[in-house]
Design a protein around this motif. Sequence first.
Motif, PDB file in Angstrom:
ATOM      1  N   ASP A   1       0.787   9.607 -10.303  1.00 47.02           N
ATOM      2  CA  ASP A   1       0.087   8.788  -9.683  1.00 47.02           C
ATOM      3  C   ASP A   1      -0.338   9.104  -8.729  1.00 47.02           C
ATOM      4  O   ASP A   1       0.607   9.433  -7.388  1.00 47.02           O
ATOM      5  N   ASP A   2      -1.661   9.320  -7.918  1.00 49.71           N
ATOM      6  CA  ASP A   2      -2.170   9.716  -6.836  1.00 49.71           C
ATOM      7  C   ASP A   2      -1.616   8.930  -5.770  1.00 49.71           C
ATOM      8  O   ASP A   2      -1.248   9.716  -4.631  1.00 49.71           O
ATOM      9  N   TYR A   3      -1.561   7.550  -5.885  1.00 49.68           N
ATOM     10  CA  TYR A   3      -0.887   6.763  -4.710  1.00 49.68           C
ATOM     11  C   TYR A   3       0.371   7.302  -4.650  1.00 49.68           C
ATOM     12  O   TYR A   3       0.972   7.723  -3.288  1.00 49.68           O
ATOM     13  N   LEU A   4       1.192   7.280  -5.513  1.00 48.34           N
ATOM     14  CA  LEU A   4       2.715   7.534  -5.394  1.00 48.34           C
ATOM     15  C   LEU A   4       2.742   8.979  -4.703  1.00 48.34           C
ATOM     16  O   LEU A   4       3.847   9.223  -4.030  1.00 48.34           O
ATOM     17  N   HIS A   5       2.106   9.915  -5.155  1.00 45.74           N
ATOM     18  CA  HIS A   5       2.308  11.305  -4.647  1.00 45.74           C
ATOM     19  C   HIS A   5       1.988  11.416  -3.222  1.00 45.74           C
ATOM     20  O   HIS A   5       2.452  12.220  -2.504  1.00 45.74           O
ATOM     21  N   ARG A   6       1.364  10.333  -2.609  1.00 45.00           N
ATOM     22  CA  ARG A   6       1.242  10.474  -0.969  1.00 45.00           C
ATOM     23  C   ARG A   6       2.472  10.173  -0.506  1.00 45.00           C
ATOM     24  O   ARG A   6       2.504  10.157   0.787  1.00 45.00           O
ATOM     25  N   PHE A   7       3.415   9.580  -1.204  1.00 47.26           N
ATOM     26  CA  PHE A   7       4.786   9.615  -0.567  1.00 47.26           C
ATOM     27  C   PHE A   7       5.663  11.080  -0.707  1.00 47.26           C
ATOM     28  O   PHE A   7       6.684  10.835  -0.125  1.00 47.26           O
ATOM     29  N   ASN A   8       4.983  11.968  -0.825  1.00 48.62           N
ATOM     30  CA  ASN A   8       5.497  13.089  -0.819  1.00 48.62           C
ATOM     31  C   ASN A   8       5.501  13.667   0.901  1.00 48.62           C
ATOM     32  O   ASN A   8       4.625  14.113   1.351  1.00 48.62           O
ATOM     33  N   PHE A   9       6.410  13.175   1.634  1.00 51.37           N
ATOM     34  CA  PHE A   9       6.448  13.382   3.059  1.00 51.37           C
ATOM     35  C   PHE A   9       6.419  14.880   3.568  1.00 51.37           C
ATOM     36  O   PHE A   9       6.111  15.204   4.547  1.00 51.37           O
ATOM     37  N   GLU A  10       7.118  15.729   2.516  1.00 49.95           N
ATOM     38  CA  GLU A  10       7.246  16.999   2.910  1.00 49.95           C
ATOM     39  C   GLU A  10       5.935  17.696   3.189  1.00 49.95           C
ATOM     40  O   GLU A  10       5.717  18.635   4.087  1.00 49.95           O
ATOM     41  N   SER A  11       4.647  17.430   2.514  1.00 49.68           N
ATOM     42  CA  SER A  11       3.587  17.886   2.914  1.00 49.68           C
ATOM     43  C   SER A  11       2.777  17.513   4.023  1.00 49.68           C
ATOM     44  O   SER A  11       1.715  18.156   4.443  1.00 49.68           O
ATOM     45  N   TYR A  12       3.346  16.237   4.774  1.00 56.75           N
ATOM     46  CA  TYR A  12       2.622  15.615   5.999  1.00 56.75           C
ATOM     47  C   TYR A  12       2.675  16.780   7.187  1.00 56.75           C
ATOM     48  O   TYR A  12       1.849  16.468   8.126  1.00 56.75           O
ATOM     49  N   GLY A  13       3.686  17.432   7.156  1.00 53.33           N
ATOM     50  CA  GLY A  13       3.992  18.303   8.515  1.00 53.33           C
ATOM     51  C   GLY A  13       5.175  17.478   9.019  1.00 53.33           C
ATOM     52  O   GLY A  13       5.836  16.776   8.524  1.00 53.33           O
ATOM     53  N   GLY A  14       4.887  17.487  10.517  1.00 53.95           N
ATOM     54  CA  GLY A  14       6.084  16.875  11.246  1.00 53.95           C
ATOM     55  C   GLY A  14       5.771  15.718  11.947  1.00 53.95           C
ATOM     56  O   GLY A  14       4.413  15.316  11.910  1.00 53.95           O
ATOM     57  N   VAL A  15       6.584  15.227  12.544  1.00 57.08           N
ATOM     58  CA  VAL A  15       6.338  14.218  13.559  1.00 57.08           C
ATOM     59  C   VAL A  15       6.495  14.362  14.904  1.00 57.08           C
ATOM     60  O   VAL A  15       7.496  14.902  15.264  1.00 57.08           O
ATOM     61  N   PRO A  16       5.400  13.746  15.828  1.00 59.35           N
ATOM     62  CA  PRO A  16       5.572  14.091  17.138  1.00 59.35           C
ATOM     63  C   PRO A  16       6.447  13.527  18.079  1.00 59.35           C
ATOM     64  O   PRO A  16       6.633  12.123  17.415  1.00 59.35           O
ATOM     65  N   VAL A  17       7.249  13.834  18.944  1.00 62.21           N
ATOM     66  CA  VAL A  17       7.943  12.811  19.842  1.00 62.21           C
ATOM     67  C   VAL A  17       6.757  12.130  20.793  1.00 62.21           C
ATOM     68  O   VAL A  17       6.284  13.030  21.578  1.00 62.21           O
ATOM     69  N   LEU A  18       6.709  11.150  20.495  1.00 59.07           N
ATOM     70  CA  LEU A  18       5.621  10.281  21.341  1.00 59.07           C
ATOM     71  C   LEU A  18       6.361   9.912  22.724  1.00 59.07           C
ATOM     72  O   LEU A  18       7.425   9.181  22.723  1.00 59.07           O
TER      73      LEU A  18
END
Lengths: 317, 317
Positions: free
Chosen positions: A253-270
């Motif tokens: 499912d396209d939406y559930l695949h968006r939960f693949n956090f591996e592909s997002y990259g990283g999180v900035p320290v804000l």
Amino acid sequence: MKIGIDMMGGDFAPKEAVKALNLYLSEVTTPANLFLIGDQEQIVPLLKEEGHDPERFAIVHAPQVIEMNEHPTKALKEKQQSSIAVGFHLLASGKIDAFISAGNTGAMLVGTMYSIKAIDGVLRPTISTIIPKLNGKTGLLLDVGINADCKPENLQQFGVLGSLYAQHILGIPNPRVALVNIGEEEGKGNLLAQAAYPLLKETPSINFVGNVEGRDIFIDKADVMVCEGFTGNVILKMAESIYEIAKERQISDDYLHRFNFESYGGVPVLGVSRPVIIGHGISNATAFKNMFLLAEKMFNTQLLDKIKESFQTASPE
Amino acid sequence: MKIGIDMMGGDFAPKEAVKALNLYLSEVTTPANLFLIGDQEQIVPLLKEEGHDPERFAIVHAPQVIEMNEHPTKALKEKQQSSIAVGFHLLASGKIDAFISAGNTGAMLVGTMYSIKAIDGVLRPTISTIIPKLNGKTGLLLDVGINADCKPENLQQFGVLGSLYAQHILGIPNPRVALVNIGEEEGKGNLLAQAAYPLLKETPSINFVGNVEGRDIFIDKADVMVCEGFTGNVILKMAESIYEIAKERQISDDYLHRFNFESYGGVPVLGVSRPVIIGHGISNATAFKNMFLLAEKMFNTQLLDKIKESFQTASPE
């Protein structure tokens, strides 16, 4: 701009970080200067293998590696020649403009707090995550784990930091900021949420829209959702597990695949004065490339200057 | 045993509650005595419509209804003839052995706390939810919302209450109890989790297995998961939203269908001296029937006596 990359951080280091260079260079027209930090005896042959001229990059030799399971403070102190320690040294001295690593998260956070200052007025720097919304949009949730105990003022500031990030990096105009809570109305929630609500409501620089509940996390009721890092971390890891469930159940499912956090990259320290981006341990080449692009975007949009301005204006006369 | 049912509670009252009687009576061999509490002018015709002899039931006339959006304390006080107020009156005076309602949750909680005492030694009664596990098993999560701010001792007691419930109602021998946290090791978490961990570890009556993280909620790492009601409520509502996502995305999957919390029936208030079961506002006939069965099971397994014993033993000499 000069981006420093910890080539030794992450489960697939340095291979995936090297592969990411190709992806990055083929995608952007005027690439940043890349500082590859790590063991040059491992990096240089890999660069050649992937068809790169090593001279194209600034290779900063760092023979030591902080392993994923090492104690952050101890490791950073004892391994001065590690890629993370060297990276923060370069960042603090202005030799690079941003630092990216998929290595030991704790060491990255400790390094950030000790090497790079918090922006004046920011009580607690924070980390956030992207939340995929059911209608195709993207939300932001913060804090997701470095501030397990918070004061109401911290949540208020997360609202400001998240709002600026959503606006300038995610491209959401006038982002709707909400408080994660256990009821819809003002006055609901634990003592922290009850006290944070009026502070958020009275913050002129954000578009506060009230409470969101657990059922609203994936619904497009708000763009920025703030909470302390305990709840935020539980939400993030539950969201990550949705992708695991989809895999296990073989649901395509396209939406559930968006939960693949591996592909997002990283999180900035804000909330700190220079861009630091922390990647997932399992970052692949795409994730690394996305982190390079995020560092660039944070630099080009002058996000940190905007945060500085915002907190300058907000500070008492 | 005598079960009191608020016929007026829930979005589909009294129709679904009446339908549930058929389901219940056809499923059990020796049914409990059912006390139908509500407006008899609405109930009696519906009973006849569904083919029941109204004489078969004890109909307790209660002409008033507490609506879903009414203020709990105020409504309970002002509407003494409401089905909820009458139900608690019957329960407190021992005329019924259990009380079930899918009505105003706040009024049910207030009614429980004021009419029915907490069991000696129980600091804070709690409500829990079933959590469907990916491997087909079922877990329990508590507290899910009535104790938004907790002390470490409350979490310890939730462990004991949840463990007894898992054992006697869910049929899980020696249930594994875990603390919801943001790291695996002891010492991780916010101040509350850090303080609750050693208390849970030192509780001889439970099988404490350490921390579970957000990613473990749906994994079979623990049978009973404890946290304060803020985090628990966010987890519950996120879990409920997974079913909504599946519906919206038209995903047909047996596991995701288990997130349809409507069908589970209600949640008992644990730690009080008589069985009180609170149903979802959208309870259908199956949900009502499941609540009747749960009330029966709580009665037959003598769960409350077991809780009383456990807290008696645990109290200081």
